[in-house]
Design an enzyme around this catalytic site. Structure first.
Site, mmCIF file in Angstrom:
data_model
loop_
_atom_site.group_PDB
_atom_site.id
_atom_site.type_symbol
_atom_site.label_atom_id
_atom_site.label_comp_id
_atom_site.label_asym_id
_atom_site.label_seq_id
_atom_site.Cartn_x
_atom_site.Cartn_y
_atom_site.Cartn_z
ATOM 1 N N ARG A 1 0.841 -1.209 0.000
ATOM 2 C CA ARG A 1 0.000 0.000 0.000
ATOM 3 C C ARG A 1 0.874 1.257 0.000
ATOM 4 O O ARG A 1 1.346 1.690 1.053
ATOM 5 C CB ARG A 1 -0.920 0.006 1.222
ATOM 6 C CG ARG A 1 -2.023 -1.039 1.157
ATOM 7 C CD ARG A 1 -2.753 -1.127 2.466
ATOM 8 N NE ARG A 1 -1.895 -1.634 3.538
ATOM 9 C CZ ARG A 1 -2.218 -1.662 4.828
ATOM 10 N NH1 ARG A 1 -3.367 -1.190 5.233
ATOM 11 N NH2 ARG A 1 -1.380 -2.153 5.722
ATOM 12 N N TYR B 1 0.318 -20.562 10.541
ATOM 13 C CA TYR B 1 1.048 -19.324 10.902
ATOM 14 C C TYR B 1 2.255 -19.692 11.766
ATOM 15 O O TYR B 1 3.369 -19.210 11.525
ATOM 16 C CB TYR B 1 0.124 -18.341 11.627
ATOM 17 C CG TYR B 1 0.864 -17.095 12.077
ATOM 18 C CD1 TYR B 1 1.337 -16.177 11.146
ATOM 19 C CD2 TYR B 1 1.129 -16.866 13.431
ATOM 20 C CE1 TYR B 1 2.047 -15.047 11.550
ATOM 21 C CE2 TYR B 1 1.832 -15.740 13.841
ATOM 22 C CZ TYR B 1 2.284 -14.829 12.900
ATOM 23 O OH TYR B 1 2.993 -13.726 13.294
ATOM 24 N N LEU C 1 2.110 -10.682 22.004
ATOM 25 C CA LEU C 1 0.983 -9.839 21.556
ATOM 26 C C LEU C 1 1.383 -8.377 21.360
ATOM 27 O O LEU C 1 1.785 -7.712 22.313
ATOM 28 C CB LEU C 1 -0.121 -9.862 22.614
ATOM 29 C CG LEU C 1 -1.059 -11.063 22.681
ATOM 30 C CD1 LEU C 1 -1.934 -10.964 23.933
ATOM 31 C CD2 LEU C 1 -1.931 -11.136 21.432
ATOM 32 N N LYS D 1 6.417 -19.099 11.129
ATOM 33 C CA LYS D 1 7.345 -18.396 12.028
ATOM 34 C C LYS D 1 8.421 -19.349 12.557
ATOM 35 O O LYS D 1 9.547 -18.916 12.834
ATOM 36 C CB LYS D 1 6.569 -17.702 13.155
ATOM 37 C CG LYS D 1 5.730 -16.514 12.657
ATOM 38 C CD LYS D 1 6.613 -15.431 12.033
ATOM 39 C CE LYS D 1 5.828 -14.214 11.563
ATOM 40 N NZ LYS D 1 6.674 -13.150 11.005
HETATM 41 P P1 NDP Z 1 0.480 -5.145 10.520
HETATM 42 O O1 NDP Z 1 -0.641 -5.864 9.853
HETATM 43 O O2 NDP Z 1 0.167 -3.904 11.270
HETATM 44 O O3 NDP Z 1 1.638 -4.835 9.453
HETATM 45 C C1 NDP Z 1 2.028 -5.800 8.514
HETATM 46 C C2 NDP Z 1 2.817 -5.118 7.422
HETATM 47 O O4 NDP Z 1 3.258 -6.108 6.498
HETATM 48 C C3 NDP Z 1 2.011 -4.087 6.682
HETATM 49 O O5 NDP Z 1 2.804 -2.949 6.467
HETATM 50 C C4 NDP Z 1 1.711 -4.770 5.352
HETATM 51 O O6 NDP Z 1 1.650 -3.786 4.322
HETATM 52 C C5 NDP Z 1 2.948 -5.635 5.192
HETATM 53 N N1 NDP Z 1 2.744 -6.748 4.287
HETATM 54 C C6 NDP Z 1 1.908 -7.800 4.412
HETATM 55 N N2 NDP Z 1 1.986 -8.600 3.348
HETATM 56 C C7 NDP Z 1 2.907 -8.041 2.516
HETATM 57 C C8 NDP Z 1 3.427 -8.393 1.252
HETATM 58 N N3 NDP Z 1 3.019 -9.484 0.607
HETATM 59 N N4 NDP Z 1 4.364 -7.585 0.697
HETATM 60 C C9 NDP Z 1 4.785 -6.479 1.335
HETATM 61 N N5 NDP Z 1 4.343 -6.099 2.536
HETATM 62 C C10 NDP Z 1 3.404 -6.872 3.116
HETATM 63 O O7 NDP Z 1 1.144 -6.236 11.484
HETATM 64 P P2 NDP Z 1 2.404 -6.180 12.460
HETATM 65 O O8 NDP Z 1 3.082 -4.872 12.427
HETATM 66 O O9 NDP Z 1 1.941 -6.704 13.753
HETATM 67 O O10 NDP Z 1 3.317 -7.303 11.795
HETATM 68 C C11 NDP Z 1 4.653 -7.120 11.414
HETATM 69 C C12 NDP Z 1 5.410 -8.414 11.610
HETATM 70 O O11 NDP Z 1 5.435 -8.752 12.994
HETATM 71 C C13 NDP Z 1 4.796 -9.624 10.894
HETATM 72 O O12 NDP Z 1 5.841 -10.405 10.348
HETATM 73 C C14 NDP Z 1 4.103 -10.383 12.026
HETATM 74 O O13 NDP Z 1 3.968 -11.752 11.741
HETATM 75 C C15 NDP Z 1 5.051 -10.111 13.161
HETATM 76 N N6 NDP Z 1 4.515 -10.281 14.504
HETATM 77 C C16 NDP Z 1 3.392 -9.586 14.908
HETATM 78 C C17 NDP Z 1 2.903 -9.772 16.198
HETATM 79 C C18 NDP Z 1 1.665 -9.096 16.685
HETATM 80 O O14 NDP Z 1 1.116 -9.525 17.733
HETATM 81 N N7 NDP Z 1 1.176 -8.049 16.043
HETATM 82 C C19 NDP Z 1 3.603 -10.640 17.148
HETATM 83 C C20 NDP Z 1 4.744 -11.320 16.612
HETATM 84 C C21 NDP Z 1 5.183 -11.116 15.344
HETATM 85 P P3 NDP Z 1 0.719 -3.826 3.028
HETATM 86 O O15 NDP Z 1 -0.588 -4.446 3.439
HETATM 87 O O16 NDP Z 1 0.641 -2.387 2.653
HETATM 88 O O17 NDP Z 1 1.490 -4.636 2.037
HETATM 89 C C1 8X3 Z 2 1.771 -12.951 16.502
HETATM 90 C C2 8X3 Z 2 1.642 -13.408 17.911
HETATM 91 O O1 8X3 Z 2 0.562 -15.168 19.392
HETATM 92 O O2 8X3 Z 2 -0.890 -13.845 17.947
HETATM 93 O O3 8X3 Z 2 2.864 -13.544 15.894
HETATM 94 O O4 8X3 Z 2 0.520 -15.559 17.027
HETATM 95 S S1 8X3 Z 2 0.404 -14.556 18.061
#
Ligand code: NDP
Ligand code: 8X3
Length: 253
Positions: free
Chosen positions: A36, A152, A184, A156
């Site tokens: 985006r 998922y 989280l 990871k």
């Molecule tokens: P968000 O959904 O807020 O952000 C995810 C980001 O990834 C967005 O900017 C999205 O942008 C981008 N994204 C998704 N798919 C694609 C793609 N195919 N190509 C390019 N960009 C992509 O989630 P988080 O900030 O929470 O997540 C970030 C990372 O942290 C992830 O890897 C997630 O698995 C990990 N994580 C998150 C946790 C949580 O509890 N939130 C805990 C542990 C790990 P766009 O849609 O514009 O492409």
């Molecule tokens: C995101 C954390 O516990 O929701 O990676 O899978 S959990």
């Protein structure tokens, strides 16, 4: 960090956007990637006005687009010092036997293949220059499975072992490899997981004080700013209210 080039995937939201803020405050030059473009442009408006930014509208799961984007970087943006492989997502929360195959494919293509494509394209330049740091976003979901999260969690877990293997393959080079594994964190993550159902997403964080994206970005920044001989291999962080993916203390309202 001043003047160093940091490429952050998934910078349009959540942890990636917070990383952009933290690294911009330290004077880094930022390559911000996400699908985006509007989200990236909105983020840029919030960064210190002097921040030097290059935006990439990029789907990391598109191998050809990843290769082309990195190959076509302008000369003064080629020398990437830090790659933060943050783009990732969960889709659905279903028992494996009824899970949607399109959801599995999106998770595997983004969280595993996307991270590999980015790393494969950026790493050779780091090796040529003799410096660089790859920082991967894992999760506590990669350390132990939880019900309805097998795919998922599997992606990871793959990130964890890919990170470990990469560290081994880079032994004898100055390139650093780190993984940050949050519990989280309140971001768009659960809204995406539940295909836009915001009420259901908000239940994930009900009665809990979750991590903020900035909490995670600060840990990533710490990893990136150690002396050159120090490699932070893995950091696991979770809210005080959490002990594992399934053990969460919730205040009754
Ligand atoms: P968000 O959904 O807020 O952000 C995810 C980001 O990834 C967005 O900017 C999205 O942008 C981008 N994204 C998704 N798919 C694609 C793609 N195919 N190509 C390019 N960009 C992509 O989630 P988080 O900030 O929470 O997540 C970030 C990372 O942290 C992830 O890897 C997630 O698995 C990990 N994580 C998150 C946790 C949580 O509890 N939130 C805990 C542990 C790990 P766009 O849609 O514009 O492409
Ligand atoms: C995101 C954390 O516990 O929701 O990676 O899978 S959990």
């Amino acid at each position: 960090m001043q003047g160093k080039i940091v490429l952050i995937t998934g910078a349009s939201s959540g942890i990636g956007a917070a990383c952009a803020q933290v690294f911009a405050m330290a004077g880094a030059r930022l390559i911000l990637a996400a699908r985006r473009l509007a989200g990236l442009q909105a983020l840029v408006a919030q960064l210190p006005p002097t921040t030097d930014v290059y935006l990439l509208a990029l789907d990391v799961s598109d191998r050809t687009a990843v290769a082309q984007s990195i190959q076509e970087l302008p000369d003064d943006w080629e020398e990437i010092e830090i790659l933060i492989n943050n783009a990732g997502l969960a889709r659905g929360l279903d028992p494996l036997q009824t899970g949607a195959i399109e959801d599995w494919e999106e998770m595997i293509d983004t969280n595993v293949k996307g991270l590999l494509y980015m790393t494969r394209c950026v790493l050779p330049g780091m090796l040529d220059r003799g410096r660089g740091h790859i920082i991967n976003l894992g999760s506590i979901a990669g350390l132990a499975a939880y019900p309805k999260g097998a795919v998922y969690c599997g992606t990871k877990a793959a990130v964890k072992l890919i990170t470990e293997g990469l560290k081994q393959d880079l032994l004898g080079t100055p390139i650093r490899v780190s993984e940050v594994d949050p519990g989280l964190v309140e971001t768009e993550f659960s809204v995406v997981r539940f295909h836009g159902d915001r009420d259901r997403a908000s239940q994930v964080y009900a009665g809990v004080t979750p991590l903020t994206p900035m909490d995670v970005a600060e840990v990533i920044f710490f990893c990136a700013t150690r002396p050159a001989h120090v490699n932070i291999n893995q950091v696991v962080l979770m809210p005080v209210d959490q002990a594992s993916a399934t053990l969460v203390h919730r205040q009754q309202s």
